[in-house]
Write an enzyme that holds these catalytic residues in place. Structure first.
Site, PDB file in Angstrom:
ATOM      1  N   ASN A  35       0.832  -1.208   0.000  1.00  0.00           N
ATOM      2  CA  ASN A  35       0.000   0.000   0.000  1.00  0.00           C
ATOM      3  C   ASN A  35       0.866   1.258   0.000  1.00  0.00           C
ATOM      4  OD1 ASN A  35      -2.243  -1.839   0.742  1.00  0.00           O
ATOM      5  ND2 ASN A  35      -1.131  -1.894   2.677  1.00  0.00           N
ATOM      6  N   GLU A  67       8.438  -5.143  -0.976  1.00  0.00           N
ATOM      7  CA  GLU A  67       7.319  -4.195  -0.824  1.00  0.00           C
ATOM      8  C   GLU A  67       7.790  -2.774  -1.096  1.00  0.00           C
ATOM      9  OE1 GLU A  67       4.681  -5.759  -0.833  1.00  0.00           O
ATOM     10  OE2 GLU A  67       5.442  -7.662  -0.063  1.00  0.00           O
TER      11      GLU A  67
HETATM   12  N1  PHE Z   1       1.015  -7.641  -3.503  1.00  0.00           N
HETATM   13  C1  PHE Z   1       1.570  -8.384  -2.406  1.00  0.00           C
HETATM   14  C2  PHE Z   1       3.026  -8.626  -2.763  1.00  0.00           C
HETATM   15  O1  PHE Z   1       3.422  -9.436  -3.475  1.00  0.00           O
HETATM   16  C3  PHE Z   1       0.953  -9.696  -2.149  1.00  0.00           C
HETATM   17  C4  PHE Z   1      -0.465  -9.673  -1.703  1.00  0.00           C
HETATM   18  C5  PHE Z   1      -1.469  -9.978  -2.591  1.00  0.00           C
HETATM   19  C6  PHE Z   1      -0.775  -9.367  -0.399  1.00  0.00           C
HETATM   20  C7  PHE Z   1      -2.781  -9.984  -2.197  1.00  0.00           C
HETATM   21  C8  PHE Z   1      -2.079  -9.381  -0.003  1.00  0.00           C
HETATM   22  C9  PHE Z   1      -3.077  -9.695  -0.886  1.00  0.00           C
HETATM   23  O2  PHE Z   1       3.863  -7.941  -2.407  1.00  0.00           O
HETATM   24 ZN    ZN Z   2       4.661  -8.200  -4.754  1.00  0.00          ZN
END
Ligand code: PHE
Ligand code: ZN
Length: 853
Positions: free
Chosen positions: A261, A294
């Site tokens: 996020n 992240e």
């Molecule tokens: N987008 C996150 C990641 O790979 C993974 C994720 C997907 C977390 C869906 C929560 C829900 O870094």
């Molecule tokens: Zn990711």
């Protein structure tokens, strides 16, 4: 308006993509937090999107109680379904206002706004925002969010920069347009570990890791990892951070590892909290990698996001690739490459050769949550690695600069990504693009000839049929090759052969003797190399290959072949191989971490995978027995070597989770496992009694349990750590993984009745049932008890947490490979899950696909 009958699962297709008919000019959200009845007030300006096709105005919304809705200040009555609402809207721009009520305390699916230990938090990727308010919940709709949080929690966080706060409220503004899946809110009684970072251009950024009181002493490592990541992304990719503040929050109840996020990363506490006493070396390495991952998403994912969820690999494949580069740089590149390939083979290969096989960019889905897979992530990263190898490093970074330049602020596609490479390198990537659309693991067979100083390699590629895909076209496969002369010197350094045809020959001239090829160096493509060669050649490569990956690979091939001969032909251990391996182990110029990897062999499920690839029916008991026999044989063979290795592995300096020390402890752990087979647990008990860090303590405990000497130590460990939930997860998982197969099932069953077991915490559920599913010989007990236990618990979990249930169904994905008895037992369990009343859409899709094998 909440109890609409769920409609039949709908399939979404990539080819049906249509843009949303409006742009979202801005979003103002107010949250009045209360566990049973949180009110969410939304004020959103919409304007017609000039180029979009005409459509009804539809907003996603699930499990929301609509209190009121207004358009331009006038109350409206939208038509509601279980998926959202439609309402007629003015032709021009308008203001949408809605108030909804939600109950975070009742949200056990951990999607949308939920509560974890009294703290409010959100998870919106992929489609969780629609459980917070009515919205066009799709990644190509980007907007600027302003958020006001009202409630008595002392800490209230959202995306972007803080703009105002006072008694009972806090306000945040995120200037960067973002899709709703990157929205986040956290409120609770939290404490922070603060720091700061000055970016290259001199921007002073406030950093915080927010945790529950009591965890503040477990943040320092994560904070260092964050600062390292920020610096690395500036140095290697030229990417700076773009807000005044960056917050990370640790949450106990979380379905995945962590979430990127904007400005407010939310982490599963197991992926950020670390201390030497409670975390293993492997935990530290993983935490560092996930923090980097992240953080790196800020550019690859957030500044440039995905047009739709079919493009998931655009952000995930690239970000995994970037975090692997980071780990290679800050730790050991050869070790990281080997670790990545181990994971790829363990998770992605079985997926791609079974009923769940799908392309890196899927073309349809029912539930997008089911596509956060090893194929999208890990194979997606391999595809980037191949692209970089084909165009070269310099062209790669030039293309990335163009990508950031051209697509900053966009919701992009794989076509956009490849176009950038075509434009900046002049290369035609249409055939390369097949890596995104063709599923399956290609196989490459190799023939060689040598005549008049000319060495010819003939490579033939073949991609087997996979679920829903036949008649595959040849792909672009970069095969990195080096040649060694029979005396062990390298006569041709690594060159990259580009295999583009079904069959193609490559020649090397001016050689005086027939060379030994070292093929697919560094694992240059995610394929299965089919080369029938002699054990002598492999032994030669094990001794002489200059490519550290292939040296390891030669050993792995020999270990695999030895075990296959033991399993299929009843052969004994391969003494020639073991003699060569002994030399490697004795070579103290080699990194201990690397030698530890040399001591690892293919796992039981890897062996099942290879047996299947070669047309055999894997017998889990025979695989287990052969692996045990070989391990015992090695222990006895190396009786004199083990103490010497143990001495080399000893760390005298104060604990540090760095590559050097963890490499030593990894070697020490492998040695202890063998030693325990000789001394019945004496050395392990001594290590357990004196260990001052979790790596040593847990390593010793595992060996004690394996030796049948673990019950007292398990009790001691429990007493010591019963208040630390992350350590208790280890306690749950370890004993299942270390007991003999039959006992492992009954222990797993008993542990699901333990007072500290809970279905509500995904970490605890995975620690227990995941340990069972990951233990090949235990899960595949011939009486079906392993299958039964897992499906019982998955059926129970489905009502609470569909996402975690569905993911764990993949334990059954290989069911058709086994003997009739096991097949029918697994099929019966899959059918029992499928027949569960009110089965979630997530689980239904997974089980149906698996049953379709
Ligand atoms: N987008 C996150 C990641 O790979 C993974 C994720 C997907 C977390 C869906 C929560 C829900 O870094
Ligand atoms: Zn990711």
């Amino acid at each position: 308006m909440k109890d609409q009958a769920p409609t039949a699962p709908q399939t979404v297709y990539l080819k049906d993509y249509t843009p949303f008919g409006w742009t979202v000019e801005d979003v103002h959200l107010t949250f009045r937090l209360a566990p049973e009845s949180t009110r969410v007030l939304a004020r959103i300006h919409f304007a017609p999107a000039p180029d979009a096709p005409k459509q009804d105005f539809f907003l996603h919304g699930e499990e929301l109680t609509l209190i009121s809705a207004k358009i331009d200040g006038v109350a409206v009555q939208p038509a509601l379904t279980a998926q959202g609402l439609t309402v007629s809207v003015p032709d021009g721009p308008f203001l949408w206002e809605a108030e909804v009520e939600i109950a975070p305390i009742k949200n056990t699916a951990l999607e949308g706004l939920y509560m974890s230990n009294g703290m409010y938090c959100t998870q919106c990727e992929a489609e969780g925002f629609r459980k917070i308010t009515y919205y066009p919940d799709r990644p190509d709709v980007m907007s600027v969010f302003t958020v006001r949080i009202e409630g008595d929690a002392p800490v209230k966080l959202s995306n972007g920069n803080p703009t105002d706060s006072g008694e009972g409220f806090a306000e945040w503004h995120d200037p960067w347009p973002k899709p709703a899946y990157l929205f986040a809110l956290v409120a609770g009684d939290l404490v922070n570990h603060p720091d700061r970072f000055i970016t290259t251009s001199g921007k002073d950024v406030e950093l915080n890791i927010w945790v529950r009181p009591g965890d503040e002493n477990k943040c320092a490592f994560g904070m260092e990892a964050l600062k390292k990541s920020m610096r690395w992304d500036e140095e290697v990719y030229g990417r700076e951070y773009d807000l005044d503040i960056f917050n990370i929050v640790a949450v106990d109840d979380f379905n995945m590892g962590a979430m990127e996020n904007k400005g407010l990363n939310i982490f599963n506490s197991s992926c950020v909290l670390a201390s030497p006493e409670t975390s293993t070396d492997a935990n530290f390495e993983r935490i560092e990698a996930i923090i980097a991952h992240e953080y790196f998403h800020n550019w690859t994912g957030n500044r440039i996001t995905c047009r739709d969820w079919f493009q998931l690999c655009l952000k995930e494949g690239l970000t995994v690739y970037r975090d692997s580069q980071f780990t290679s740089d800050v730790r050991s590149a050869p070790v990281k490459r080997i670790e990545d390939v181990i994971v790829l083979r363990a998770r992605q290969f079985p997926e791609d050769q079974g009923p769940l096989s799908h392309p890196v960019r899927p073309e349809s889905f029912q539930e997008i949550n089911n596509f956060y897979t090893a194929t999208v992530y890990e194979k997606g990263a391999e595809v980037i690695g191949m692209l970089k190898l084909l165009v070269g490093d310099e062209a790669y970074y030039k293309a990335l600069d163009l990508y950031f330049d051209r697509h900053d602020g966009d919701a992009a596609t794989i076509e956009d990504w490849l176009q950038v490479f075509e434009d900046s390198t002049g290369r035609d990537l249409s055939q390369f693009k097949l890596w995104y659309s063709q599923s399956g693991t290609p196989r490459v067979a190799v023939d060689e000839t040598f005549e008049d100083g000319r060495y010819t390699l003939t490579l033939r590629q073949h991609s087997p049929d996979t679920a829903n895909q036949t008649d595959k076209k040849p792909q672009v496969i970069p095969v990195a090759v080096g040649l060694l002369s029979p005396d062990g010197t390298e006569v041709a350094p690594t060159t990259v052969l580009e295999l583009t045809e079904n069959e193609q020959s490559f020649t090397f001239d001016g050689l005086t003797e027939k060379p030994v090829p070292s093929l697919l160096r560094g694992f240059s493509a995610p394929i299965v190399l089919e080369r029938t060669t002699t054990a002598q050649e492999k032994t030669f490569l094990l001794a002489h290959d200059t490519d550290s990956f292939n040296r390891w690979e030669a050993n792995r091939d020999l270990a695999r072949d030895c075990l296959l001969a033991m399993i299929v032909e009843g052969a004994g251990p391969d003494q020639d191989w073991l003699d060569s391996l002994t030399k490697v182990l004795r070579d103290d110029t080699l990194d201990p971490a690397y030698r530890a990897l040399m001591l690892g062999g293919p796992s039981n499920s890897d062996l099942a995978q290879v047996l299947f690839e070669r047309g055999h029916t894997p017998d889990p008991d025979a695989i287990y027995d052969a692996s045990e026999t070989l391990a015992q044989y090695r222990a006895e063979l190396w009786v004199d070597l083990l103490p010497r290795l143990a001495a080399e592995a000893r760390v005298t300096a104060p604990y540090a989770p760095d590559a050097e020390q963890s490499g030593k402890r990894a070697l020490g752990g492998a040695v202890l496992a063998l030693q325990t087979r000789l001394d019945g647990g004496k050395a392990a008990q001594a290590q357990f009694d004196t260990a001052d860090n979790m790596t040593l303590q847990l390593g010793a405990l595992a060996q004690l349990v394996r030796a049948g000497q673990g019950e007292a130590a398990l009790a001691t460990f429990y007493d010591q750590w019963k208040d630390d939930r992350l350590v208790m997860d280890k306690w749950f998982g370890l004993q299942i993984g270390a007991l003999p197969p039959a006992e492992a099932v009954s222990r797993a069953s008993a542990l699901t009745e333990h007072a500290d077991f809970t279905m509500r915490n995904p970490n605890r559920f995975r620690a227990t049932l995941g340990a069972l599913a990951g233990y090949h010989a235990a899960f595949h007990q011939a009486d079906g008890s392993g299958y039964r236990l897992l499906s019982d618990k998955l059926i129970a979990l489905d009502d609470l947490n569909p996402q975690t249930t569905a993911r764990m169904c993949s334990a059954f994905q290989t069911w058709t490979r086994y003997d009739d008895n096991r097949r029918s037992l697994m099929k019966a369990e899959l059918e029992r899950i499928k027949a569960k009343p009110k089965l979630s859409r997530d689980t239904d899709e997974m089980v149906s696909r698996i049953l379709n094998a």
